[in-house]
Scaffold this active site. Structure first.
Site, short mmCIF file in Angstrom:
data_model
loop_
_atom_site.label_atom_id
_atom_site.label_comp_id
_atom_site.label_asym_id
_atom_site.label_seq_id
_atom_site.Cartn_x
_atom_site.Cartn_y
_atom_site.Cartn_z
N ASP A 90 0.81 -1.23 0.00
CA ASP A 90 0.00 0.00 0.00
C ASP A 90 0.84 1.28 0.00
O ASP A 90 0.29 2.38 0.01
CB ASP A 90 -0.93 0.02 1.22
CG ASP A 90 -2.21 -0.77 0.97
OD1 ASP A 90 -2.57 -0.91 -0.22
OD2 ASP A 90 -2.83 -1.25 1.93
N GLU A 93 0.45 3.44 -3.21
CA GLU A 93 -0.93 3.92 -3.36
C GLU A 93 -1.29 4.99 -2.33
O GLU A 93 -1.96 5.96 -2.64
CB GLU A 93 -1.87 2.72 -3.21
CG GLU A 93 -3.26 2.99 -3.66
CD GLU A 93 -4.11 1.73 -3.57
OE1 GLU A 93 -5.18 1.82 -2.99
OE2 GLU A 93 -3.67 0.67 -4.06
N ASP A 94 -0.84 4.79 -1.08
CA ASP A 94 -1.31 5.66 0.01
C ASP A 94 -0.31 6.71 0.49
O ASP A 94 -0.63 7.51 1.35
CB ASP A 94 -1.72 4.80 1.22
CG ASP A 94 -2.91 3.90 0.89
OD1 ASP A 94 -3.57 4.19 -0.12
OD2 ASP A 94 -3.14 2.92 1.60
#
Length: 755
Positions: A90, A93-94
């Site tokens: 992640d 993406e984050d």
């Protein structure tokens, strides 16, 4: 306040360190090379990147990547590269880190996997496209390069499902629906049996909480009885196996709640009527690798002397493994109590493969890879073919992929005796397309086992198939109805699309020539007049029908274009636009676009149902059914049953348009519902049925159809009821009639019911 925060931070710190330590311990227990250093580096990097971020449940975010890495390591059996990728999945993406940063720190392999797991940022598809489908497409594209991408994605989804309770209901439907539609079949296709079952059960639990609880309670209530059956049934088997001298263990396998519910839905039966809730699993250690197959069959011979086997229920996946690598011998035996019990015979190796799928092959093959990986690469090749064929519609794309996920197979032979694996229910047409597109598009029939059959003929395992072709044959639109494989459907659609385009262009030329001859302009207004005259939606349809010579332009068209439309023809147009004789629609304005708060549960009141919402025609939900709302392109809310096939597609492609809805209707409105009955024919049976419905329960029968054949009758009744409770009362009262053997609710009046 600062003290509290400090304590909180210390607790978080301990929680994170303990979780990571447990991951490392489990990794060190595995057979993989011990690369602790890079895993620790990935953990520290991810921890820093997600610092201060929390999940909806309130726990530190980093616990999610650790949990995903643990599933990848322990439950799927992957190594350090996958564990690092799971820890970092992640980050791109984050946070502000990019794939390039990951590559510089951890190398190209991990970066490539993390990239495959990163969702494409929204807004680049336009409104019509489905971001969910596009992301899934991206995932599959990367999967072609490295299968670990999809395995980590499944681990990620499993952890999300385990922690789904803290999400909003509308989000739960979206995630649970997507899981059932795509991720569970994917896990199955990759041989991750245990994970597939858990994903299905968790999805079912969130979509139908009450039904899930009822099945769990019934399983608990019948547990002791099952244990007795298991002990009695396996005692003689243990005696015989002890004599054989093979190390073995015998387990009871209980059908999962989702499988039970699925069977109840598809077969229209009750929990009590499911006979295969219990199965027996014999797992043995062979004397040596070469004897594994013989040992399987020896155990089969040995136990079929104790109990009589079902002649049609021997499944040999030992000699012919499934495409997902699954191997076992399944036999159904008649117990002394008069019930059929399935016995699954597997070696320890086969059991590992059944639980961990392709990841388990690497465990057994020192050099990595196995003959079964041929099946995997074959499947990946098919996925690639689908991806190469541009499909504009997200739903079509997902359906096509889904067609290829189900792993039930048959084995058929070519005229030269070569064996081909095909999905179950494949037709002769599918077989033709699986060999070559040219063969498929020019086939006129087939010979199965030397007998002439139509292209729609369903193939059985062991059939020998020869395809007959003709140069003049062309792809027929009706073929799409009986093609079942993804490859055949995709090819037929693309050929038809090309031909349709050609016809349309031809039609456009003919229309142009006609207008020129009449001295008229090819204006939008004129084309609209012709569309209205022929009741067609748009100019493309008009051009197509002219090209196909369905419409021949002549006198009527000339009059329509040259004369002003009379009031009568305007009336005709209005009636047509509003859907013919539906008077209420003429009077009633379109449902007003509503102000919708997606975070709240929307109440379905009698007033709202009549004004603002549309009950879906595909599944016809009534109060008491588990339902959800879907906001369509015109901002209207359509109410679907949660397990309706259309709703399943919407969850997977337009999850952000779903709403949580709740019935609050009471007994104010009547809804149509269809009931199917079957039983033994006798004088006065119909009279008894109508008495129960009309006189005892005071329910109005709207439509009735009864047929009798060889002493057995089948009937379909359409009634108007208030809610699901009414339907259950009717069905329970009808079941009390002596002659009635089956009573069940069906969605459509003409649905066929299979026993």
């Amino acid at each position: 306040m600062t003290d509290e925060r400090q304590v909180q931070e210390q607790n978080d710190e301990k929680l994170i360190n303990d979780a990571f330590q447990e991951l490392l311990d489990r990794y060190l227990e595995s057979k993989h090379r011990k690369k602790v250093e890079i895993i620790t580096k990935a953990f520290n990097f991810a921890r820093q990147a997600h610092k201060g971020v929390r999940r909806r449940s309130g726990e530190p975010y980093i616990l999610h990547p650790i949990a995903v890495a643990r599933i990848a390591c322990v439950e799927i059996g992957l190594g350090s590269t996958s564990i690092c990728s799971a820890l970092l999945h992640d980050v791109v993406e984050d946070t502000d880190y990019t794939v390039e940063d990951i590559e510089n720190l951890f190398g190209p392999k991990i970066a490539q996997i993390v990239d495959g797991l990163t969702k494409i940022s929204g807004g680049i598809f336009g409104d019509r496209a489905s971001a969910q489908a596009e992301n899934f497409k991206k995932l599959l594209l990367t999967m072609n390069d490295d299968i670990r991408v999809i395995l980590i994605k499944i681990a990620d989804r499993l952890h999300n499902m385990r922690t789904l309770g803290s999400m909003l209901p509308s989000k739960q439907y979206k995630i649970a629906g997507e899981t059932l539609y795509i991720y569970a079949p994917l896990a199955n296709r990759l041989g991750l049996n245990r994970i597939k079952t858990e994903l299905e059960d968790l999805s079912f639990k969130y979509e139908h909480p009450e039904t899930y609880q009822q099945i769990q309670d019934k399983l608990k209530a019948t547990q002791a009885e099952r244990d007795n059956v298991f002990e009695e049934f396996t005692a003689p088997i243990r005696e015989q196996l002890d004599k054989m001298g093979l190390p073995y263990r015998i387990l009871a396998r209980v059908k999962s709640p989702y499988s039970i519910w699925n069977k109840m839905q598809t077969k229209h039966i009750t929990f009590e009527e499911i006979y295969d809730i219990l199965a027996v699993r014999i797992i043995f250690t062979p004397r040596n690798e070469d004897e594994e197959l013989n040992d399987c069959f020896n155990i089969y011979v040995c136990i079929s002397k104790l109990y009589k086997p079902h002649p049609d229920r021997l499944r040999d996946w030992v000699s012919h493994p499934k495409a997902n690598g699954y191997q076992a011998l399944h036999v159904t035996l008649m117990s002394n109590k008069g019930q059929w019990i399935e016995v699954q015979i597997r070696s320890e190796r086969m059991n590992d493969v059944a639980e961990q799928g392709f990841a388990a092959h690497w465990k057994y093959k020192a050099g990595g890879g196995s003959e079964d990986e041929g099946e995997l690469s074959k499947w990946l090749k098919t996925i690639k073919e689908i991806l190469d064929d541009p499909q504009p519609d997200a739903l079509d794309f997902l359906d096509t992929i889904k067609l290829n996920l189900f792993a039930s197979e048959i084995f058929v032979f070519t005229p030269k005796g070569e064996i081909k694996t095909m999905p179950q229910n494949s037709t002769a047409l599918d077989f033709a397309f699986s060999i070559h597109t040219f063969l498929g598009s020019h086939c006129i029939g087939a010979k199965v086992n030397h007998k002439l059959v139509p292209l729609s003929h369903k193939l059985q395992s062991g059939d020998q198939v020869e395809i007959l072709t003709s140069k003049s044959q062309r792809v027929q639109p009706s073929w799409i109805n009986f093609a079942t494989t993804a490859k055949a459907k995709a090819k037929i659609l693309s050929i038809l699309k090309r031909e349709r385009k050609e016809m349309q262009m031809k039609g456009e030329d003919m229309l142009h020539d006609f207008l020129q001859q009449e001295g008229l302009a090819a204006s939008e207004e004129n084309i609209k007049k012709l569309c209205d005259l022929h009741k067609l939606k748009n100019a493309d349809e008009l051009a197509l029908q002219i090209g196909q010579r369905v419409i021949t332009l002549g006198e009527t068209d000339r009059n329509e274009l040259k004369e002003k439309p009379t009031p009568t023809s305007w009336k005709k147009y209005i009636a047509f636009a509003f859907g013919g004789s539906k008077k209420q629609e003429e009077k009633q304005p379109e449902p007003q676009p509503l102000e919708i708060d997606k975070k709240k549960i929307i109440k379905l009141t009698p007033d709202a149902i009549q004004k603002n919402y549309i009950i879906a025609d595909c599944c016809k939900p009534i109060p008491g059914d588990d339902v959800l709302g879907y906001i369509d392109d015109n901002n209207r809310i359509i109410i679907h049953k949660r397990h309706c096939p259309i709703a399943n597609q919407l969850k997977t492609s337009f999850g952000n348009r779903l709403l949580a809805v709740q019935w609050e209707i009471g007994k104010a409105l009547n809804f149509p519902v269809n009931v199917y009955i079957k039983g033994i024919d006798g004088i006065g049976v119909l009279n008894q049925v109508t008495q129960v419905i009309s006189q005892q329960l005071n329910v109005n029968i709207h439509k009735l159809n009864i047929e009798s054949n060889d002493g057995i009758f089948e009937g379909r009744i359409q009634l108007f009821v208030h809610d699901v409770d009414d339907v259950n009362t009717i069905c329970n009262n009808l079941k009390k009639l002596e002659n009635l053997k089956r009573v069940t609710r069906i969605e459509n009046f003409d649905d066929t019911i299979t026993d």
